[in-house]
Design an enzyme around this catalytic site. Structure first.
Site, mmCIF file in Angstrom:
data_model
loop_
_atom_site.group_PDB
_atom_site.id
_atom_site.type_symbol
_atom_site.label_atom_id
_atom_site.label_comp_id
_atom_site.label_asym_id
_atom_site.label_seq_id
_atom_site.Cartn_x
_atom_site.Cartn_y
_atom_site.Cartn_z
ATOM 1 N N ASP A 28 -13.186 -46.150 148.463
ATOM 2 C CA ASP A 28 -13.768 -47.207 147.674
ATOM 3 C C ASP A 28 -14.984 -47.684 148.608
ATOM 4 O O ASP A 28 -15.855 -46.850 149.030
ATOM 5 C CB ASP A 28 -12.571 -48.304 147.709
ATOM 6 C CG ASP A 28 -12.938 -49.394 146.566
ATOM 7 O OD1 ASP A 28 -13.728 -50.314 146.984
ATOM 8 O OD2 ASP A 28 -12.227 -49.243 145.501
ATOM 9 N N ASP A 50 -16.824 -42.644 156.538
ATOM 10 C CA ASP A 50 -17.478 -43.498 156.133
ATOM 11 C C ASP A 50 -18.891 -42.842 155.726
ATOM 12 O O ASP A 50 -19.540 -42.193 156.498
ATOM 13 C CB ASP A 50 -18.053 -44.606 157.261
ATOM 14 C CG ASP A 50 -19.152 -45.628 156.763
ATOM 15 O OD1 ASP A 50 -19.797 -45.353 155.801
ATOM 16 O OD2 ASP A 50 -19.139 -46.809 157.564
ATOM 17 N N HIS A 77 -13.442 -55.021 148.453
ATOM 18 C CA HIS A 77 -12.808 -54.380 147.298
ATOM 19 C C HIS A 77 -11.704 -53.471 147.839
ATOM 20 O O HIS A 77 -10.721 -53.286 147.603
ATOM 21 C CB HIS A 77 -14.072 -53.793 146.521
ATOM 22 C CG HIS A 77 -13.556 -53.361 145.105
ATOM 23 N ND1 HIS A 77 -13.050 -51.991 144.895
ATOM 24 C CD2 HIS A 77 -13.281 -54.151 144.021
ATOM 25 C CE1 HIS A 77 -12.663 -52.187 143.801
ATOM 26 N NE2 HIS A 77 -12.716 -53.195 143.217
ATOM 27 N N ASN A 97 6.295 -57.046 158.761
ATOM 28 C CA ASN A 97 5.953 -57.622 160.253
ATOM 29 C C ASN A 97 5.882 -59.069 160.115
ATOM 30 O O ASN A 97 5.581 -59.853 161.116
ATOM 31 C CB ASN A 97 4.399 -57.369 160.335
ATOM 32 C CG ASN A 97 3.457 -57.538 159.347
ATOM 33 O OD1 ASN A 97 3.728 -58.121 158.330
ATOM 34 N ND2 ASN A 97 2.392 -57.327 159.660
ATOM 35 N N TRP A 153 -13.030 -46.981 141.229
ATOM 36 C CA TRP A 153 -14.189 -46.918 140.784
ATOM 37 C C TRP A 153 -14.630 -45.881 139.888
ATOM 38 O O TRP A 153 -13.909 -45.295 139.437
ATOM 39 C CB TRP A 153 -15.198 -46.451 142.240
ATOM 40 C CG TRP A 153 -14.562 -45.184 142.811
ATOM 41 C CD1 TRP A 153 -13.355 -44.913 143.453
ATOM 42 C CD2 TRP A 153 -15.182 -43.890 142.673
ATOM 43 N NE1 TRP A 153 -13.352 -43.606 143.858
ATOM 44 C CE2 TRP A 153 -14.419 -43.066 143.168
ATOM 45 C CE3 TRP A 153 -16.323 -43.477 141.777
ATOM 46 C CZ2 TRP A 153 -14.583 -41.709 143.166
ATOM 47 C CZ3 TRP A 153 -16.774 -42.026 142.153
ATOM 48 C CH2 TRP A 153 -15.829 -41.096 142.682
ATOM 49 N N TYR A 179 -14.622 -38.909 134.579
ATOM 50 C CA TYR A 179 -13.661 -39.272 135.959
ATOM 51 C C TYR A 179 -12.307 -39.485 135.330
ATOM 52 O O TYR A 179 -11.610 -38.908 135.783
ATOM 53 C CB TYR A 179 -14.096 -40.207 136.774
ATOM 54 C CG TYR A 179 -15.683 -39.904 137.535
ATOM 55 C CD1 TYR A 179 -15.728 -39.412 138.748
ATOM 56 C CD2 TYR A 179 -16.746 -40.480 136.759
ATOM 57 C CE1 TYR A 179 -16.905 -39.358 139.382
ATOM 58 C CE2 TYR A 179 -17.957 -39.973 137.242
ATOM 59 C CZ TYR A 179 -17.972 -39.515 138.654
ATOM 60 O OH TYR A 179 -19.475 -39.475 139.126
ATOM 61 N N SER A 232 -9.168 -52.325 138.928
ATOM 62 C CA SER A 232 -9.274 -52.027 140.498
ATOM 63 C C SER A 232 -7.788 -52.270 141.031
ATOM 64 O O SER A 232 -7.515 -51.532 141.876
ATOM 65 C CB SER A 232 -10.494 -52.645 140.968
ATOM 66 O OG SER A 232 -11.652 -52.072 140.532
#
Length: 466
Positions: A53, A74, A90, A104, A149, A202, A260
């Site tokens: 993403d 990245d 996002h 937690n 995406w 895709y 998404s």
């Protein structure tokens, strides 16, 4: 170590999508009470989800515990830190939906509250080579790649690059020690632009689980694209409530949505399935979802029963994902047989009548018996406005998949591979009929070529001699 119940997390009360079907949810909380083979609650433990993403805020309190740096990257900055700028929230929201840490006493819980999570910051550097790299990065350690995406949702045919398709095949062939990694994919948000998930090369890959969005009120979200390629639908926004999840700056949002959000929810549920049965292949996962999802919006005229007895809708696929049913079925599931395939194509060269002139049909007869899973349908036409054409495929058992809907804005000629999950479980044997109709005047053309790539398991219907 005993883990606390995720329903005790402070923001769980806002997470209707994890609750039971009477709340519009996906029955996730009930699935958590099912035990794995070691007798522990199933929380996605030992399963690794990678979010491709715009990055993940790895320092977030609800993401840091199980974050895996070694599988993160990245592509924008060219380093292993997937942390995005604070305004790019996002991917962080997707990560929380899939695998926010649920033990937690802080914030939210994900669908797989103890799964491992990693992230790749691809958006902003989405070249074909980077996309292909992301889809196979560390496939020896990642189990599920969650993809919220894709190309613009503008109603045009958009093939995926060959490098991407090769990467998806590589991942399903070689990932998870040969069982195949799981790819989940957002079906698209372009319904108001007459878009269809099947126009996205895709989301219509046979290797991916294409996900539609459904509201808390049990109907498809106003933006969610239909498609013969859609496998399941999953809770998201568009009704009277949206999705509560993680956001950047160590924060939370109550307004996430779209396909998404629907997609990482499926990713988290698949993680629960893989903990329940680590031997599931990528194809087994799809089989389980086909056989465990629920019919919703049952009064919709879009539902029909295919030739194998499966309920299907172009709006919902095989229904709303049901985590409890999927995990329970996974525990007892026996792996399906090896995949077999068969391809055939013809060159009709038949003129397509202009609007008002009726439709044309072309047939391919298949003699092989495959119990079907996915079908690819490559079609070529020199028609000068692909958006004019409505195209359907009807199986030998009489089931019809809508591949393309006419009267939309797509000025291209037609050289595209559609797909369909619609015929799941049917036999391939017999006459398949492609029907083409031009809905708008002026532009004309010819159905030049079309074919069938059929995938599934070896059938058992014996051909009789006459």
């Amino acid at each position: 170590t005993s883990l606390s119940n995720p329903t005790l997390e402070p923001r769980y009360s806002d997470q209707w999508h994890l609750k039971n079907s009477s709340s519009g949810g996906a029955n996730v909380a009930v699935a958590w009470s099912i035990k794995n083979n070691s007798g522990n609650n199933i929380y996605g433990t030992g399963v690794h989800i990678n979010i491709i993403d715009d990055g993940i805020e790895k320092s977030h309190t609800d993401l840091s515990t199980n974050y895996i740096s070694a599988s993160s990257y990245d592509y924008v900055d060219g380093d292993n830190d997937s942390t995005p700028p604070s305004f790019d929230d996002h991917g962080t929201a997707c990560a929380g939906v899939a695998a926010g840490y649920g033990h937690n006493g802080v914030g939210i819980t994900g669908a797989a509250p103890n799964a491992d999570i990693s992230g790749q910051r691809l958006l902003g550097a989405g070249t074909a080579s980077n996309e292909a790299s992301a889809l196979t990065r560390t496939i020896n350690t990642v189990d599920i790649y969650s993809n919220s995406w894709g190309p613009y949702d503008d109603g045009t045919l958009q093939p995926a690059p060959p490098e991407v398709l090769a990467a998806l095949e590589n991942g399903t062939t070689n990932g998870r020690n040969g069982k195949g990694v799981i790819y989940t994919w957002a079906g698209g948000n372009g319904r108001n632009s007459n878009d269809n998930s099947n126009y996205d090369g895709y989301a219509n890959s046979r290797y991916v689980i294409s996900v539609a969005a459904i509201t808390n009120q049990g109907a498809y979200s106003w933006y969610s694209e239909p498609g013969a390629n859609v496998l399941v639908s999953s809770p998201s926004n568009g009704g009277s409530d949206a999705i509560t999840t993680t956001s950047t700056n160590n924060g939370y949002t109550d307004n996430f949505g779209g396909t998404s959000s629907a997609t990482p929810l499926v990713s988290g549920i698949v993680a629960l399935m893989l903990e329940a049965n680590p031997n599931l292949s990528w194809r087994d996962v799809q089989h389980v979802l086909v056989n465990s999802s629920d019919v919703v919006d049952s009064s919709s005229s879009g539902w029909f029963t295919n030739g194998a007895g499966h309920e299907f809708s172009h709006d919902y696929g095989f229904g709303r994902i049901n985590a409890e049913s999927a995990v329970a079925l996974s525990k007892t599931w026996s792996n399906v047989g090896s995949e077999v395939s068969h391809s055939a194509n013809i060159n009709p060269g038949t003129p397509i009548p202009d609007a008002g002139g009726g439709s044309i049909s072309s047939q391919i007869n298949i003699t092989q018996d495959i119990t079907l899973e996915s079908i690819e349908i490559p079609i070529e036409s020199d028609h000068t406005y692909a958006g004019d054409l409505t195209i359907t495929l009807t199986s030998p058992e009489g089931t019809t998949a809508i591949l393309s809907e006419g009267d939309r804005n797509d000025t291209s000629t037609l050289n595209f591979t559609f797909s369909a999950k619609t015929f799941w479980g049917e036999s391939s044997r017999g006459a398949w009929t492609l029907t083409v109709e031009d809905l708008v005047g002026v532009d004309t053309g010819t159905l030049d070529q079309w074919g069938l790539n059929l995938y599934g398991t070896q059938g058992d219907k014996v051909k009789t001699c006459k």
